[in-house]
Design a protein around this motif. Structure first.
Motif, PDB file in Angstrom:
ATOM      1  N   ILE A   1       1.100  -1.160   0.045  1.00  0.00           N
ATOM      2  CA  ILE A   1       0.169  -0.036  -0.147  1.00  0.00           C
ATOM      3  C   ILE A   1       0.797   1.213   0.046  1.00  0.00           C
ATOM      4  CG2 ILE A   1      -1.806   1.174   1.237  1.00  0.00           C
ATOM      5  CD1 ILE A   1      -2.798  -1.323   0.189  1.00  0.00           C
ATOM      6  N   THR A   2       2.019   1.239   0.890  1.00  0.00           N
ATOM      7  CA  THR A   2       2.801   2.368   0.774  1.00  0.00           C
ATOM      8  C   THR A   2       3.521   2.582  -0.417  1.00  0.00           C
ATOM      9  OG1 THR A   2       3.230   1.831   3.348  1.00  0.00           O
ATOM     10  CG2 THR A   2       4.834   3.422   2.276  1.00  0.00           C
ATOM     11  N   ARG A   3       3.977   1.516  -0.807  1.00  0.00           N
ATOM     12  CA  ARG A   3       4.648   1.560  -2.302  1.00  0.00           C
ATOM     13  C   ARG A   3       3.696   2.224  -3.243  1.00  0.00           C
ATOM     14  NH1 ARG A   3       4.978  -1.778  -6.666  1.00  0.00           N
ATOM     15  NH2 ARG A   3       6.993  -1.940  -7.875  1.00  0.00           N
ATOM     16  N   SER A   4       2.325   1.722  -3.243  1.00  0.00           N
ATOM     17  CA  SER A   4       1.681   2.112  -4.441  1.00  0.00           C
ATOM     18  C   SER A   4       1.377   3.730  -4.334  1.00  0.00           C
ATOM     19  CB  SER A   4       0.240   1.190  -4.515  1.00  0.00           C
ATOM     20  OG  SER A   4       0.469  -0.084  -4.857  1.00  0.00           O
ATOM     21  N   VAL A   5       0.825   4.124  -3.105  1.00  0.00           N
ATOM     22  CA  VAL A   5       0.695   5.510  -2.832  1.00  0.00           C
ATOM     23  C   VAL A   5       1.688   6.684  -3.225  1.00  0.00           C
ATOM     24  CG1 VAL A   5      -0.222   7.143  -1.285  1.00  0.00           C
ATOM     25  CG2 VAL A   5      -1.220   4.948  -0.997  1.00  0.00           C
ATOM     26  N   THR A   6       3.132   5.998  -3.000  1.00  0.00           N
ATOM     27  CA  THR A   6       4.276   6.578  -3.086  1.00  0.00           C
ATOM     28  C   THR A   6       4.452   6.698  -4.876  1.00  0.00           C
ATOM     29  OG1 THR A   6       5.228   5.975  -1.131  1.00  0.00           O
ATOM     30  CG2 THR A   6       6.832   6.863  -2.714  1.00  0.00           C
TER      31      THR A   6
ATOM     32  N   ALA B   1      -2.502   9.719  11.650  1.00  0.00           N
ATOM     33  CA  ALA B   1      -1.457  10.822  12.173  1.00  0.00           C
ATOM     34  C   ALA B   1      -1.064  11.706  11.355  1.00  0.00           C
ATOM     35  CB  ALA B   1      -0.245   9.938  12.995  1.00  0.00           C
ATOM     36  N   ILE B   2      -0.452  12.840  12.046  1.00  0.00           N
ATOM     37  CA  ILE B   2       0.654  13.792  11.000  1.00  0.00           C
ATOM     38  C   ILE B   2       1.586  12.881  10.365  1.00  0.00           C
ATOM     39  CG2 ILE B   2       1.910  15.982  11.262  1.00  0.00           C
ATOM     40  CD1 ILE B   2       0.394  16.646  13.592  1.00  0.00           C
ATOM     41  N   ALA B   3       2.322  12.213  10.741  1.00  0.00           N
ATOM     42  CA  ALA B   3       3.425  11.530  10.256  1.00  0.00           C
ATOM     43  C   ALA B   3       3.158  10.753   8.944  1.00  0.00           C
ATOM     44  CB  ALA B   3       3.919  10.338  11.098  1.00  0.00           C
ATOM     45  N   HIS B   4       1.587  10.133   9.047  1.00  0.00           N
ATOM     46  CA  HIS B   4       1.193   9.679   7.976  1.00  0.00           C
ATOM     47  C   HIS B   4       0.863  10.493   6.806  1.00  0.00           C
ATOM     48  CE1 HIS B   4      -0.382   6.157  10.667  1.00  0.00           C
ATOM     49  NE2 HIS B   4       0.514   5.652   9.956  1.00  0.00           N
ATOM     50  N   ILE B   5       0.470  11.659   7.154  1.00  0.00           N
ATOM     51  CA  ILE B   5       0.037  12.720   6.010  1.00  0.00           C
ATOM     52  C   ILE B   5       1.195  13.125   5.227  1.00  0.00           C
ATOM     53  CG2 ILE B   5      -0.776  15.101   5.623  1.00  0.00           C
ATOM     54  CD1 ILE B   5      -2.870  14.614   8.201  1.00  0.00           C
ATOM     55  N   ARG B   6       2.288  13.159   6.106  1.00  0.00           N
ATOM     56  CA  ARG B   6       3.624  13.476   5.305  1.00  0.00           C
ATOM     57  C   ARG B   6       4.090  12.174   4.693  1.00  0.00           C
ATOM     58  NH1 ARG B   6       4.367  18.869   5.169  1.00  0.00           N
ATOM     59  NH2 ARG B   6       4.659  19.872   7.068  1.00  0.00           N
ATOM     60  N   ARG B   7       4.145  11.008   5.126  1.00  0.00           N
ATOM     61  CA  ARG B   7       4.466   9.966   4.788  1.00  0.00           C
ATOM     62  C   ARG B   7       3.945   9.471   3.352  1.00  0.00           C
ATOM     63  NH1 ARG B   7       3.690   3.831   7.068  1.00  0.00           N
ATOM     64  NH2 ARG B   7       5.142   2.612   5.685  1.00  0.00           N
ATOM     65  N   PHE B   8       2.521   9.831   3.167  1.00  0.00           N
ATOM     66  CA  PHE B   8       1.795   9.425   2.039  1.00  0.00           C
ATOM     67  C   PHE B   8       1.649  10.709   1.081  1.00  0.00           C
ATOM     68  CE2 PHE B   8       0.660   6.101   4.902  1.00  0.00           C
ATOM     69  CZ  PHE B   8       0.829   4.900   3.944  1.00  0.00           C
ATOM     70  N   ARG B   9       2.412  11.735   1.386  1.00  0.00           N
ATOM     71  CA  ARG B   9       2.549  12.871   0.390  1.00  0.00           C
ATOM     72  C   ARG B   9       0.957  13.377   0.051  1.00  0.00           C
ATOM     73  NH1 ARG B   9       7.141  11.586  -3.901  1.00  0.00           N
ATOM     74  NH2 ARG B   9       8.761  10.417  -2.470  1.00  0.00           N
ATOM     75  N   VAL B  10       0.226  13.487   1.268  1.00  0.00           N
ATOM     76  CA  VAL B  10      -1.084  14.013   0.744  1.00  0.00           C
ATOM     77  C   VAL B  10      -1.073  15.368   0.444  1.00  0.00           C
ATOM     78  CG1 VAL B  10      -3.220  14.345   2.301  1.00  0.00           C
ATOM     79  CG2 VAL B  10      -2.046  12.343   2.467  1.00  0.00           C
ATOM     80  N   ASN B  11      -2.107  15.712  -0.390  1.00  0.00           N
ATOM     81  CA  ASN B  11      -2.002  16.960  -0.966  1.00  0.00           C
ATOM     82  C   ASN B  11      -3.316  17.822  -0.286  1.00  0.00           C
ATOM     83  OD1 ASN B  11      -0.942  15.492  -3.338  1.00  0.00           O
ATOM     84  ND2 ASN B  11      -0.317  17.378  -3.760  1.00  0.00           N
TER      85      ASN B  11
END
Length: 523
Positions: free
Chosen positions: A394-399, A419-429
């Motif tokens: 999942i992480t790979r696909s979103v990235t 979490a805020i870390a997830h928003i950063r990690r998945f490059r949420v716009n």
């Protein structure tokens, strides 16, 4: 040394099999006219008659001899039909590798592979032909791997693979190996005068993802991943995700409904409808969201909640997503050609979609085919998918989708535990504030405080915001004043077919001055 000798024996056996196939396979028939013509040229009519009669007879005798020659019995611990190892050998190899993994730092991996549509191909070839095909595929798989890797026959139409330990066996490497094994199957096989074309689905498991530290656990997990792959359609690849083992399907009354749903998808009854998204600063249309609707010929329009669960259980998610993406990109082209400004369109991607390691490539191809820039296709991902998954796929696909240039929207924000870390990690716009928080935001003070806190967080993170489920002008106005960048909901427009969206956009452009729309407070 032993591995080198084994590989040489396999290569020699494969070469002899290819030579035998060349001499007695159907392709030799293409040379019969040339051979008989040469006979006539050099030996006259007598040689022409002899070659015309003798050559086909010789081929028939060779083929008959080949079929009647008894096969040597397989060694103990080998599959009698193919001579390959048995699944127990895969389990034993992984057990042995795991025992020394802590000292060597090298770990094995397990894959399971199944020939797609084997239930159709097998009766067509007959048992003898099917065993010949499985033997050929088994040798090809072995040839695509290293000498220390083990390929085993696993059921009537499947294989199990144990990869020998290595320190570089990560997720990316396993996806590449799975694709290489698929390529080995794709090349046609000549069986009994037929050229057989087949594809394969693959599931795999890294030992750390299995439910235990034994080879049996790894093989069981790889088989579970294979079942998930087969649910996604032919030629799929899936990694095992703990806790997501799909249940073995038992026939039931829901099968008829799933069959009707599959027929509806093929007939084009399930289509994309579009709901506008509005910028609160300007009142301009900032995008559309593509939403699936089943336009039933007798029951009318069926909402997605009534059929999406069956889409997933019937293994139709990939086909549905491909359909919605195709219609979304086609809609962008239609709006462009009509001179209507719709900057982007959003499409929802489920957990099943994001579990496909080839998703980014599929999307790249669809965008290239439609000549649409990736920045115009927004990928919507549920907050719960991001917050609850421990899945590297999942992480790979979103990235990869973010790297492709597709904006990432985090849908239903406020309902999960992202979490805020997830928003950063998945490059949420952009985060989409869930409708449950938007309802009564104009009259409920506590609700307004929650929304204000989310908007403040987004502003500090530099992330855009969109409120969904806006149904009244008052909700729209208060959200704009609080600083929400975009709104969407029935209070603006309901989802509509493409033709209706063209009319709606044209009418809106003509009659609505921007100044009349609720905007953010001055200052």
């Amino acid at each position: 040394m032993h591995n080198t000798q084994s590989r040489l024996r396999r290569l020699l056996a494969g070469g002899l099999q290819a030579l035998r196939t060349l001499l007695v396979g159907p392709q030799i028939l293409a040379f019969v006219p040339a051979i008989t013509l040469a006979g006539f040229w050099y030996g006259g009519e007598g040689m022409l008659v002899a070659s015309t009669l003798f050559l086909p007879a010789l081929m028939g005798l060779v083929s008959l001899f080949e079929q009647q020659t008894p096969a040597r019995p397989a060694p103990a611990g080998r599959d009698p039909g193919t001579g390959l190892a048995l699944p127990s050998s895969v389990e034993a190899a992984i057990d042995e590798a795991l025992e020394t993994a802590s000292q060597t730092g090298r770990r094995p991996a397990c894959l399971a592979l199944a020939i797609d549509e084997a239930e159709t191909l097998r009766p067509r070839l007959g048992e003898t032909g099917w065993e010949q095909a499985m033997k050929e595929w088994g040798w090809r798989l072995q040839g695509a791997l290293r000498g220390g890797d083990i390929v085993a026959r696993d059921g009537a139409g499947g294989f199990a693979v144990a990869l020998s330990p290595t320190s570089t066996l990560d997720l990316e490497a396993l996806i590449q190996i799975a694709a290489r094994l698929q390529e080995a199957i794709v090349a046609p096989v000549a069986i009994g005068g037929q050229r057989l074309h087949a594809t394969a689905s693959v599931g795999f498991c890294l030992p750390r993802e299995a439910a235990g530290d034994r080879g049996a656990h790894s093989l069981r997990a790889a088989r579970a991943a294979l079942r998930a792959a087969r649910l996604s359609g032919p030629g799929s690849i899936r990694a095992h995700v703990p806790g997501t083992d799909p249940a073995i399907h038992e026939p039931g009354p829901e099968d008829a409904a799933e069959a009707e749903l599959a027929a509806a998808l093929d007939a084009g009854q399930i289509v994309a409808w579009f709901q506008p998204q509005i910028c609160t600063d300007t009142g301009a249309v900032s995008g559309m969201e593509a939403l699936a609707r089943w336009v039933h010929p007798e029951r009318g329009v069926i909402a997605p909640a009534a059929f999406l669960p069956m889409i997933r259980s019937a293994g139709l998610q990939r086909k549905l997503t491909d359909r919605i993406v195709a219609e979304a990109t086609a809609a962008l082209r239609s709006w462009d050609e009509a001179g209507l400004d719709v900057p982007r369109v959003a499409v929802n991607f489920s957990h099943e979609d994001l579990a496909d390691p080839m998703l980014a490539e599929r999307l790249r191809w669809a965008l290239d085919a439609a000549a649409i820039a990736p920045a115009r296709l927004v990928v919507e991902v549920l907050e719960t998918v991001i917050s609850e998954t421990g899945d590297d796929i999942i992480t790979r696909s979103v990235t990869q989708l973010a790297e492709l240039g597709c904006p990432i929207d985090l849908d239903d924000f406020g309902t999960g535990h992202a979490a805020i870390a997830h928003i950063r990690r998945f490059r949420v716009n952009r985060i989409k504030i869930d409708r449950s928080l938007v309802t009564r935001v104009d009259s409920d003070v506590e609700q307004r405080k929650v929304v204000a806190a989310i908007l403040e967080l987004a502003a500090r993170l530099g992330v855009e915001t969109l409120a969904e489920g806006v149904e009244t002008v008052a909700e729209h106005a208060i959200l704009a004043q609080l600083g929400c960048g975009h709104v969407q909901g029935y209070g603006i427009a309901r989802p509509m077919p493409l033709a209706d969206s063209l009319r709606w956009l044209s009418e809106r452009r003509q009659k609505t001055p921007i100044a009349s729309w609720p905007g953010r407070a001055a200052g």
